[in-house]
Design a protein around this motif. Structure first.
Motif, PDB file in Angstrom:
ATOM      1  N   GLN A 197       0.830  -1.202   0.000  1.00  0.00           N
ATOM      2  CA  GLN A 197       0.000   0.000   0.000  1.00  0.00           C
ATOM      3  C   GLN A 197       0.868   1.256   0.000  1.00  0.00           C
ATOM      4  N   GLN A 198       1.957   1.231   0.778  1.00  0.00           N
ATOM      5  CA  GLN A 198       2.869   2.374   0.792  1.00  0.00           C
ATOM      6  C   GLN A 198       3.486   2.592  -0.583  1.00  0.00           C
ATOM      7  N   ALA A 199       3.921   1.495  -1.222  1.00  0.00           N
ATOM      8  CA  ALA A 199       4.526   1.601  -2.549  1.00  0.00           C
ATOM      9  C   ALA A 199       3.517   2.144  -3.562  1.00  0.00           C
ATOM     10  N   ALA A 200       2.278   1.660  -3.480  1.00  0.00           N
ATOM     11  CA  ALA A 200       1.237   2.124  -4.398  1.00  0.00           C
ATOM     12  C   ALA A 200       0.929   3.604  -4.178  1.00  0.00           C
ATOM     13  N   ASP A 201       0.859   4.014  -2.920  1.00  0.00           N
ATOM     14  CA  ASP A 201       0.530   5.408  -2.604  1.00  0.00           C
ATOM     15  C   ASP A 201       1.647   6.360  -3.019  1.00  0.00           C
ATOM     16  N   ASP A 202       2.901   5.902  -2.867  1.00  0.00           N
ATOM     17  CA  ASP A 202       4.046   6.789  -3.117  1.00  0.00           C
ATOM     18  C   ASP A 202       4.599   6.675  -4.533  1.00  0.00           C
ATOM     19  N   GLY A 203       4.086   5.715  -5.308  1.00  0.00           N
ATOM     20  CA  GLY A 203       4.650   5.493  -6.628  1.00  0.00           C
ATOM     21  C   GLY A 203       6.029   4.866  -6.581  1.00  0.00           C
ATOM     22  N   SER A 204       6.274   4.066  -5.533  1.00  0.00           N
ATOM     23  CA  SER A 204       7.573   3.410  -5.355  1.00  0.00           C
ATOM     24  C   SER A 204       7.518   1.970  -5.836  1.00  0.00           C
ATOM     25  N   ARG A 205       8.664   1.340  -5.834  1.00  0.00           N
ATOM     26  CA  ARG A 205       8.745  -0.088  -6.129  1.00  0.00           C
ATOM     27  C   ARG A 205       8.539  -0.893  -4.841  1.00  0.00           C
ATOM     28  N   LEU A 206       8.319  -2.198  -5.004  1.00  0.00           N
ATOM     29  CA  LEU A 206       8.059  -3.069  -3.851  1.00  0.00           C
ATOM     30  C   LEU A 206       8.973  -4.280  -3.892  1.00  0.00           C
ATOM     31  N   LEU A 207       9.591  -4.577  -2.764  1.00  0.00           N
ATOM     32  CA  LEU A 207      10.424  -5.778  -2.630  1.00  0.00           C
ATOM     33  C   LEU A 207       9.998  -6.501  -1.358  1.00  0.00           C
ATOM     34  N   GLY A 208       9.483  -7.713  -1.511  1.00  0.00           N
ATOM     35  CA  GLY A 208       9.089  -8.531  -0.373  1.00  0.00           C
ATOM     36  C   GLY A 208       9.993  -9.735  -0.263  1.00  0.00           C
ATOM     37  N   TYR A 209      10.602  -9.941   0.897  1.00  0.00           N
ATOM     38  CA  TYR A 209      11.602 -11.007   1.059  1.00  0.00           C
ATOM     39  C   TYR A 209      11.225 -11.862   2.265  1.00  0.00           C
ATOM     40  N   PHE A 210      10.828 -13.104   1.984  1.00  0.00           N
ATOM     41  CA  PHE A 210      10.288 -13.979   3.021  1.00  0.00           C
ATOM     42  C   PHE A 210      10.867 -15.389   2.880  1.00  0.00           C
ATOM     43  N   GLY A 211      10.316 -16.312   3.652  1.00  0.00           N
ATOM     44  CA  GLY A 211      10.736 -17.704   3.579  1.00  0.00           C
ATOM     45  C   GLY A 211      11.257 -18.214   4.897  1.00  0.00           C
ATOM     46  N   GLY A 212      11.813 -19.415   4.852  1.00  0.00           N
ATOM     47  CA  GLY A 212      12.391 -20.045   6.028  1.00  0.00           C
ATOM     48  C   GLY A 212      13.618 -20.829   5.605  1.00  0.00           C
ATOM     49  N   GLN A 213      14.033 -21.780   6.421  1.00  0.00           N
ATOM     50  CA  GLN A 213      15.197 -22.576   6.072  1.00  0.00           C
ATOM     51  C   GLN A 213      14.949 -23.294   4.743  1.00  0.00           C
ATOM     52  N   GLY A 214      15.884 -23.173   3.824  1.00  0.00           N
ATOM     53  CA  GLY A 214      15.696 -23.707   2.490  1.00  0.00           C
ATOM     54  C   GLY A 214      15.262 -22.633   1.509  1.00  0.00           C
ATOM     55  N   GLY A 215      14.784 -21.501   2.047  1.00  0.00           N
ATOM     56  CA  GLY A 215      14.478 -20.357   1.215  1.00  0.00           C
ATOM     57  C   GLY A 215      13.061 -20.265   0.704  1.00  0.00           C
ATOM     58  N   HIS A 216      12.257 -21.291   0.897  1.00  0.00           N
ATOM     59  CA  HIS A 216      10.910 -21.292   0.325  1.00  0.00           C
ATOM     60  C   HIS A 216       9.853 -20.993   1.393  1.00  0.00           C
ATOM     61  N   GLU A 262      -1.722 -10.722  -4.492  1.00  0.00           N
ATOM     62  CA  GLU A 262      -2.545  -9.539  -4.208  1.00  0.00           C
ATOM     63  C   GLU A 262      -1.679  -8.304  -4.020  1.00  0.00           C
ATOM     64  N   ALA A 263      -0.575  -8.457  -3.294  1.00  0.00           N
ATOM     65  CA  ALA A 263       0.314  -7.320  -3.046  1.00  0.00           C
ATOM     66  C   ALA A 263       0.923  -6.814  -4.351  1.00  0.00           C
ATOM     67  N   ALA A 264       1.357  -7.731  -5.198  1.00  0.00           N
ATOM     68  CA  ALA A 264       1.959  -7.347  -6.477  1.00  0.00           C
ATOM     69  C   ALA A 264       0.958  -6.581  -7.336  1.00  0.00           C
ATOM     70  N   LEU A 265      -0.264  -7.071  -7.407  1.00  0.00           N
ATOM     71  CA  LEU A 265      -1.280  -6.425  -8.237  1.00  0.00           C
ATOM     72  C   LEU A 265      -1.659  -5.051  -7.710  1.00  0.00           C
ATOM     73  N   LEU A 266      -1.617  -4.880  -6.398  1.00  0.00           N
ATOM     74  CA  LEU A 266      -1.915  -3.577  -5.809  1.00  0.00           C
ATOM     75  C   LEU A 266      -0.937  -2.515  -6.311  1.00  0.00           C
ATOM     76  N   VAL A 267       0.325  -2.893  -6.479  1.00  0.00           N
ATOM     77  CA  VAL A 267       1.340  -1.961  -6.974  1.00  0.00           C
ATOM     78  C   VAL A 267       1.270  -1.839  -8.493  1.00  0.00           C
ATOM     79  N   LEU A 268       1.185  -2.965  -9.176  1.00  0.00           N
ATOM     80  CA  LEU A 268       1.237  -2.950 -10.636  1.00  0.00           C
ATOM     81  C   LEU A 268       0.029  -2.284 -11.273  1.00  0.00           C
ATOM     82  N   TRP A 287      -9.042 -10.089  -9.099  1.00  0.00           N
ATOM     83  CA  TRP A 287      -8.543  -8.760  -9.439  1.00  0.00           C
ATOM     84  C   TRP A 287      -9.079  -8.317 -10.802  1.00  0.00           C
ATOM     85  N   ILE A 288      -9.074  -9.224 -11.769  1.00  0.00           N
ATOM     86  CA  ILE A 288      -9.584  -8.910 -13.108  1.00  0.00           C
ATOM     87  C   ILE A 288     -11.057  -8.502 -13.029  1.00  0.00           C
TER      88      ILE A 288
END
Length: 555
Positions: A412-431, A469-475, A520-521
């Protein structure tokens, strides 16, 4: 999350095959006739999976070409895989005809005509046709292109998930029914089959200089329908061909890098390549070409590490798929070994796994490897963070914060500010945590070990649908449109481990992300200018012997 590495308590020793033709073998415990006598209907599939791995036999199915042994193949296959389209159809491909019916087109793809690959009646297409399909959609006026890739999901895995979801014997051929990707009819839709074979099994290269050392080699890829079947439901499962082990016709089995390069850049190349042709030339994926218009946006969402092969090939260039840190630099617009002097612009949205994965060394990543997170280095993450003057609003897994709320607030912040979004998550193994067939996160043991998650692993990570959902909110803020990749990467991990419970859960997770796209569509009245393509990058070798055992019992 804990990964139990040893299966010695279950008397099993697995020898994983590689992609160069070494057969997987399994030493098995003596068979026990009572292995499947009773199952717990509350989570019957988990118990079926446990029994099958423990006893190395199962009446309901197996992996590999030996029907009397549950697990004899842990790798990819040359199976034909499904493609589903929404908003567009495959009519343009049908009008042109299959490349596998045309020797000239096959020579253009592979550099020569692969032996046994010409089939005058072929109705299946090639992965490079999916690239052409995206271009055709753009030419037809579609401004939004959404690619949903279920990594490692062949027709058989799809069918198993549909059987489980639908509570009955759904189908034995064709598109099928039971999943949202099969049943969605709010937009024009179509179904077809795709050949995945790579041009070559591998190549020699220098990761530091990003140059090829081996040069062009005769192609080893292709597809022989007389051995592999002209459709997944017409296979001859006893043959070695689909595993790449047929001595007379050893067509190369693809990896995810070569197949994703075909999907996103339209060329056949060697296994391990991230948008690098067999002669060492870098090729430009469609997303980057579209991004040349300053108002066009690009997004990548994945349930596995952000710099793994499929998300990497959506945007980056590298001679080696394992050069993760440099690939992630391409993705976020920093100088990399492949783009030292002129960094790529970077994607507008990048959301996925890899968080917390620190290592001291990694010889596959070249001399510029930095100790720390091997997928996206923490210094690079800090460098692009908007809090340090970078272009990205960064949300990463944080102790005590729920993953969905954490990510959506950043979106939401990225969408409001016209910024890019980077989300970095996961656990052991990376997934992300593996969802099982019943929707829980409690995988049983399999050919790779056992995944176990803490409450925090589940709560602090979003789901693939949340990421979508988060990606579409920005895109959706884009003026000209957007290109988006959504990868359900855990289907591949489940099939590599010969774990049907996980595989069905992973398909369900990807299906939920697809429903988020369709919602979304609908909410944005975007059907007239959005094309959705759902496919895979390669198959595995699940064989279902008794479909009735897969169907969920009536409650």
């Amino acid at each position: 999350m804990i990964r139990v590495a040893s299966l010695t308590v279950m008397y099993l020793v697995f020898y994983a095959a590689d992609l160069h033709g070494q057969e997987t073998t399994v030493s098995e415990k003596p068979k026990q006739a009572e292995q499947e006598a009773q199952v717990n209907t509350a989570d019957y599939l988990r118990e079926m999976q446990s029994n099958a791995v423990r006893e190395q036999q199962a009446s309901w199915g197996h992996w590999g070409n030996q029907a009397d042994r549950f697990s004899t193949w842990l790798n990819h296959s040359n199976r034909l895989i499904p493609v589903y389209t929404f908003g567009i159809t495959l009519d343009s491909l049908r009008a042109e005809g299959s490349a596998y019916a045309d020797p000239a087109r096959l020579e253009n793809l592979y550099g020569s005509v692969p032996e046994g690959s010409v089939n005058s009646t072929a109705t299946y297409f090639d992965q490079t046709d999916v690239y052409q399909l995206q271009k055709s959609a753009i030419d037809a006026g579609f401004t939004n292109i959404i690619m949903i890739v279920f990594d490692g999901m062949d027709w058989q895995t799809t069918r198993a998930a549909a059987l489980y979801q639908q509570h009955r014997n759904a189908y034995s051929s064709g598109r099928g029914t039971g999943l949202s990707i099969q049943d969605e009819r709010s937009m024009p839709t179509d179904f077809g089959l795709i050949v995945t074979s790579a041009r070559n099994g591998g190549a020699k290269y220098d990761v530091n200089s990003q140059t090829m050392l081996s040069g062009d080699k005769p192609a080893t890829g292709g597809f022989d329908s007389t051995r592999g079947g002209d459709a997944p439901w017409n296979e001859k499962p006893a043959l070695d061909y689909l595993m790449g082990l047929d001595r007379e016709r050893p067509h190369t089995v693809t990896d995810s890098a070569a197949s994703a390069t075909s999907l996103f850049s339209g060329i056949k190349t060697y296994n391990g390549s991230i948008n690098v042709a067999i002669d060492g030339t870098q090729v430009e994926p469609l997303a980057r070409a579209l991004q040349a218009n300053d108002d066009y946006m690009v997004g990548i969402v994945t349930s596995v590490p952000v710099s793994h092969a499929t998300p990497a090939a959506a945007y980056a260039n590298n001679v080696a798929r394992g050069d993760y840190q440099d690939i992630s630099r391409d993705l976020i617009g920093l100088p990399s070994s492949a783009h030292r002097n002129k960094p790529l612009p970077g994607v507008d949205v990048l959301i996925g796994g890899g968080w917390g994965e620190g290592v001291d060394k990694d010889s596959t990543q070249g001399d510029n490897f930095a100790t720390g997170n091997k997928y996206l280095h923490q210094d690079d993450l800090r460098r692009v963070n908007i809090d340090h003057g970078g272009p990205y609003v960064v949300a990463q897994r944080t102790k005590g914060k729920r993953g969905r709320e954490n990510l959506m607030a950043a979106a939401q912040q990225a969408a409001d500010d016209g910024s890019r979004l980077l989300g970095y998550f996961g656990g052991q193994g990376g997934h992300l945590p593996f969802q099982t067939a019943d929707g829980n996160f409690d995988p049983t043991f399999d050919a790779k070990g056992t995944e176990k998650y803490s409450r925090a692993d589940i709560d602090e990570n979003p789901t693939l649908a949340d990421m979508t959902e988060a990606a579409l909110l920005v895109l959706e803020q884009s003026i000209e449109g957007f290109w988006l990749l959504i990868e359900a990467g855990d289907v591949d991990w489940a099939n590599h481990a010969n774990n049907l419970d996980n595989a069905i859960g992973a398909v369900a997770s990807g299906d939920a992300a697809f429903r988020s796209v369709m919602n979304w569509i609908d909410e944005n009245n975007a059907a007239d200018f959005t094309a959705v393509i759902v496919t895979s990058d390669h198959g595995h070798y699940l064989v279902i012997d008794d479909i009735e055992r897969i169907v969920k019992p009536a409650e």
